[in-house]
Design a protein around this motif. Structure first.
Motif, PDB file in Angstrom:
ATOM      1  N   LEU A 278      34.674  43.707  20.466  1.00  0.00           N
ATOM      2  CA  LEU A 278      35.644  44.810  20.343  1.00  0.00           C
ATOM      3  C   LEU A 278      37.053  44.267  20.114  1.00  0.00           C
ATOM      4  O   LEU A 278      37.822  44.823  19.329  1.00  0.00           O
ATOM      5  N   PHE A 279      37.385  43.162  20.782  1.00  0.00           N
ATOM      6  CA  PHE A 279      38.692  42.544  20.562  1.00  0.00           C
ATOM      7  C   PHE A 279      38.797  42.048  19.118  1.00  0.00           C
ATOM      8  O   PHE A 279      39.825  42.223  18.457  1.00  0.00           O
ATOM      9  N   GLY A 280      37.700  41.461  18.629  1.00  0.00           N
ATOM     10  CA  GLY A 280      37.664  41.028  17.228  1.00  0.00           C
ATOM     11  C   GLY A 280      37.890  42.202  16.284  1.00  0.00           C
ATOM     12  O   GLY A 280      38.604  42.084  15.281  1.00  0.00           O
ATOM     13  N   ALA A 281      37.305  43.355  16.610  1.00  0.00           N
ATOM     14  CA  ALA A 281      37.479  44.550  15.774  1.00  0.00           C
ATOM     15  C   ALA A 281      38.943  44.988  15.762  1.00  0.00           C
ATOM     16  O   ALA A 281      39.478  45.402  14.717  1.00  0.00           O
ATOM     17  N   CYS A 282      39.605  44.898  16.930  1.00  0.00           N
ATOM     18  CA  CYS A 282      41.035  45.253  16.990  1.00  0.00           C
ATOM     19  C   CYS A 282      41.843  44.320  16.078  1.00  0.00           C
ATOM     20  O   CYS A 282      42.720  44.761  15.332  1.00  0.00           O
ATOM     21  N   LEU A 283      41.534  43.023  16.134  1.00  0.00           N
ATOM     22  CA  LEU A 283      42.253  42.062  15.283  1.00  0.00           C
ATOM     23  C   LEU A 283      41.947  42.322  13.808  1.00  0.00           C
ATOM     24  O   LEU A 283      42.819  42.164  12.944  1.00  0.00           O
ATOM     25  N   LYS A 284      40.713  42.721  13.532  1.00  0.00           N
ATOM     26  CA  LYS A 284      40.299  42.982  12.139  1.00  0.00           C
ATOM     27  C   LYS A 284      41.161  44.055  11.477  1.00  0.00           C
ATOM     28  O   LYS A 284      41.374  44.030  10.259  1.00  0.00           O
ATOM     29  N   CYS A 285      41.630  45.017  12.295  1.00  0.00           N
ATOM     30  CA  CYS A 285      42.441  46.112  11.739  1.00  0.00           C
ATOM     31  C   CYS A 285      43.681  45.570  11.020  1.00  0.00           C
ATOM     32  O   CYS A 285      44.193  46.190  10.094  1.00  0.00           O
ATOM     33  N   THR A 286      44.168  44.407  11.459  1.00  0.00           N
ATOM     34  CA  THR A 286      45.426  43.875  10.902  1.00  0.00           C
ATOM     35  C   THR A 286      45.202  42.964   9.691  1.00  0.00           C
ATOM     36  O   THR A 286      46.165  42.630   8.994  1.00  0.00           O
ATOM     37  N   ILE A 287      43.968  42.561   9.453  1.00  0.00           N
ATOM     38  CA  ILE A 287      43.718  41.553   8.411  1.00  0.00           C
ATOM     39  C   ILE A 287      44.144  42.015   7.004  1.00  0.00           C
ATOM     40  O   ILE A 287      44.707  41.220   6.238  1.00  0.00           O
ATOM     41  N   PRO A 288      43.917  43.288   6.614  1.00  0.00           N
ATOM     42  CA  PRO A 288      44.383  43.700   5.277  1.00  0.00           C
ATOM     43  C   PRO A 288      45.888  43.484   5.085  1.00  0.00           C
ATOM     44  O   PRO A 288      46.342  43.227   3.969  1.00  0.00           O
ATOM     45  N   LEU A 289      46.646  43.570   6.189  1.00  0.00           N
ATOM     46  CA  LEU A 289      48.092  43.369   6.064  1.00  0.00           C
ATOM     47  C   LEU A 289      48.424  41.935   5.649  1.00  0.00           C
ATOM     48  O   LEU A 289      49.392  41.696   4.926  1.00  0.00           O
ATOM     49  N   ILE A 290      47.614  40.974   6.120  1.00  0.00           N
ATOM     50  CA  ILE A 290      47.952  39.575   5.824  1.00  0.00           C
ATOM     51  C   ILE A 290      47.168  39.009   4.644  1.00  0.00           C
ATOM     52  O   ILE A 290      47.478  37.918   4.180  1.00  0.00           O
ATOM     53  N   LEU A 291      46.158  39.727   4.169  1.00  0.00           N
ATOM     54  CA  LEU A 291      45.410  39.230   3.012  1.00  0.00           C
ATOM     55  C   LEU A 291      45.581  40.111   1.773  1.00  0.00           C
ATOM     56  O   LEU A 291      45.763  39.615   0.667  1.00  0.00           O
ATOM     57  N   VAL A 292      45.491  41.432   1.976  1.00  0.00           N
ATOM     58  CA  VAL A 292      45.492  42.348   0.827  1.00  0.00           C
ATOM     59  C   VAL A 292      46.914  42.600   0.323  1.00  0.00           C
ATOM     60  O   VAL A 292      47.176  42.509  -0.889  1.00  0.00           O
ATOM     61  N   LEU A 293      47.835  42.898   1.250  1.00  0.00           N
ATOM     62  CA  LEU A 293      49.215  43.198   0.822  1.00  0.00           C
ATOM     63  C   LEU A 293      49.871  42.035   0.061  1.00  0.00           C
ATOM     64  O   LEU A 293      50.491  42.264  -0.985  1.00  0.00           O
ATOM     65  N   PRO A 294      49.730  40.767   0.540  1.00  0.00           N
ATOM     66  CA  PRO A 294      50.307  39.669  -0.258  1.00  0.00           C
ATOM     67  C   PRO A 294      49.753  39.623  -1.684  1.00  0.00           C
ATOM     68  O   PRO A 294      50.498  39.371  -2.635  1.00  0.00           O
ATOM     69  N   GLY A 295      48.451  39.875  -1.832  1.00  0.00           N
ATOM     70  CA  GLY A 295      47.860  39.901  -3.175  1.00  0.00           C
ATOM     71  C   GLY A 295      48.478  40.996  -4.033  1.00  0.00           C
ATOM     72  O   GLY A 295      48.752  40.805  -5.237  1.00  0.00           O
TER      73      GLY A 295
END
Lengths: 497, 89
Positions: A278-295
């Protein structure tokens, strides 16, 4: 693309030497296979959660997701949201506590108990081969990336990456993998936030990006959309996401991938195992901000790049000042290593526990299995080093090999799921289901282009392979003799908190 | 062989494509929301975790205990996913 300054090189060297020393200290008091493969069942849940997320972001994902976001835009966020959050919640409440209660080391071990040893060995061979082959590919992709980024020679990149990862994984086992992954996650987030912030300022934020992207231009019509129709021509359409990712590949990965589940089994309690996912899922919510937005920012800052997959290294090279480049480069190395260490440790676990112990030495002591696990770790990193250059020479063959092995994910997940929830599922049914699922996958891949109108047929193929395996297992199980209820009752899913 | 198989399966593949393509994007969004909501509901039907029984939470106020019920966090994650589906087009 650019050479690192002495300060950057110093930062990278401190990082590399630091994690090897850390691996040494973490491995000093390990004596048994439980210490080596499950961290002595003493891993912290929040470390495991961070480790789950960073392992999911390897070299392929870091480059691939940013590169795809450069071309297709925000729909790539679905890889981390719709494809992960639903499956991770399911994994946290269904799969992970279930495996934890069964006190198994590996998923094939559960398959062996629930069905029979033939299913166990077959699934172990499939997953074990898949992981070792993937190690070679991870090393090759990492080397190619480093070559583009800083001009390192390919063989030196392979040697350095393999030595560092091999050293700390060999010495510290799963504990070293999880602890270094946690550090790597922190460094990766710091590095990515730096790129995001500088990109954000250059572009003028979200509003600047919306103004700069011409959504009437061909190929950019759906740049800011997340839910896409089949006729959009984009790869991640909503049926592909729902049926391929959310329902099959996501749960197969988060609930049925040995590399993922193994570290949850290393937590101290069933509750901690659930908390980690569940903690991993919470962290996952932020991943598009650091991978998708830069792209997406890259699409404005550097339009017309020939190979979109180089957008992340390009932004690193072009945007960052001296010193920061070293930190972000270390983050980049962290992402490369986090996938290699996870697969290396899990491959050693499967080959030790499901092949060596089961087939060759059933009476092996804890200390002996510990030593075998360490030897296999060295053997697999050496094999991966040998495979990496071959991957480069015969890229098509290896891509096909990995595609072939990845075809097992849907069918393996189908028999795993049925074994957990349906007491009537039999070992013959599971074997036939696995074969039918793989045959379905292979056939549809073979005729794919002639059959599928939508883009990204692999996601639909995963669904049909899963469905084929499910149907075949049910049909054959109905005509074969199931195990006694008393023998399988502890291995069946129960809805408990 | 390949062409024969493709021609046999093509009508079914086309039917699936047309059927799914006929669903408007608003409908697709509703499907995603319903899937997440159904999972959230199912999670709440799991037995109460009752953290009072865990030694580390004994004596803590009951409001505090809500945050230690893992079902609460699972539902929060799924609600966040629903919000993301609604907010982003």
């Amino acid at each position: 693309m650019q050479r690192l300054s002495p300060i950057d090189i110093a930062i990278v060297l401190v990082y590399l030497v630091g994690i090897v020393i850390l691996g040494y200290f973490l491995g000093r008091k390990q004596h048994t296979e439980t210490d080596y493969f499950l961290g002595g069942r003493k891993l912290k849940w929040w470390m495991v959660g961070a480790s789950l997320v960073v392992s999911d972001i390897g070299a392929l994902e870091l480059m691939g997701v940013s590169g795809a976001a450069y071309v297709y835009g925000f729909s790539l966020a679905n890889y981390d949201w719709l494809a992960c959050l639903f499956p991770m919640v399911v994994a946290a409440f269904v799969f992970v506590p279930f495996f934890w209660r069964a006190r198994v080391y590996t998923i094939p071990e559960y398959m062996g108990r629930r069905y029979n040893d033939a299913v166990r060995v077959l699934v172990a061979l499939i997953w074990g081969s898949f992981m070792v082959a993937n190690l070679g590919i991870f090393l090759w992709v990492s080397a190619k990336t480093l070559n583009v980024l800083v001009g390192w020679q390919l063989h030196w990149s392979i040697l350095v990456t393999a030595f560092v990862v091999g050293a700390y994984t060999f010495m510290g086992g799963l504990r070293a993998v999880v602890v270094t992954d946690t550090i790597q996650y922190i460094i990766l987030v710091i590095g990515s936030v730096v790129i995001l912030t500088i990109g954000w300022m250059k572009v003028g934020g979200i509003s600047g990006m919306v103004e700069a992207i011409d959504t009437s231009a061909p190929g950019k019509e759906f740049f800011f959309d997340t839910i896409l129709g089949l006729d959009s021509g984009y790869p991640l359409t909503w049926p592909a996401v729902l049926f391929g990712l959310t329902f099959v590949l996501g749960p197969a990965y988060w609930g049925g991938n040995q590399a993922i589940v193994q570290r949850c089994l290393g937590t101290g309690s069933e509750r901690d195992a659930k908390k980690s996912v569940l903690f991993g899922a919470c962290l996952k919510c932020t991943i598009p901000l650091i991978l998708v937005l830069p792209g997406m920012f890259g699409a404005i800052l550097y339009p017309g790049i020939e190979d979109p997959d180089t957008i992340y290294p390009t932004m690193m090279a072009e945007l960052l000042p001296v010193g920061l480049t070293g930190i972000v480069f270390a983050a980049f190395l962290a992402a490369l290593m986090s996938s290699v260490d996870s697969y290396l440790n899990s491959a050693a676990t499967i080959w030790t526990m499901d092949i060596y112990k089961r087939c060759f030495n059933r009476e092996a002591s804890h200390e002996h299995l510990f030593r075998v696990g360490r030897v296999l770790t060295i053997v697999f990193i050496l094999i991966a080093m040998g495979l990496a250059p071959i991957t480069g020479k015969f890229e098509g063959v290896f891509s096909y090999f990995v595609t072939l092995l990845s075809m097992f994910q849907g069918p393996t997940f189908a028999i795993l799921l049925l074994g957990m929830i349906w007491k009537r599922a039999t070992s013959t049914g599971a074997l036939v289901g696995l074969l039918v699922g793989v045959a379905t996958s292979a056939t549809l891949t073979w005729i794919g282009e002639d059959l599928f109108t939508a883009a990204e047929p692999a996601l639909y193929i995963a669904w049909w392979a899963f469905f084929g395996a499910l149907v075949a297992t049910v049909v054959v199980s109905l005509f074969t003799q199931p195990k006694e209820w008393s023998a399988i009752e502890p291995l069946m899913f129960k809805k408990v908190a | 062989m390949k062409e024969t198989l493709a021609s046999l399966l093509k009508p079914f593949a086309d039917f699936c494509f047309e059927a799914l393509n006929a669903i408007p994007l608003t409908g697709a969004r509703i499907i995603f929301i319903l899937v997440m909501a159904a999972l959230a509901f199912w999670i709440t039907t799991f037995k109460d975790e009752n953290p009072k029984n865990l030694p580390e939470y004994s004596g803590k106020p009951s409001g505090f205990l809500l945050f230690h019920d893992l079902r609460f966090w699972a539902v929060c994650i799924l609600v966040l996913q629903i919000v993301l589906v609604i907010v982003f087009k």
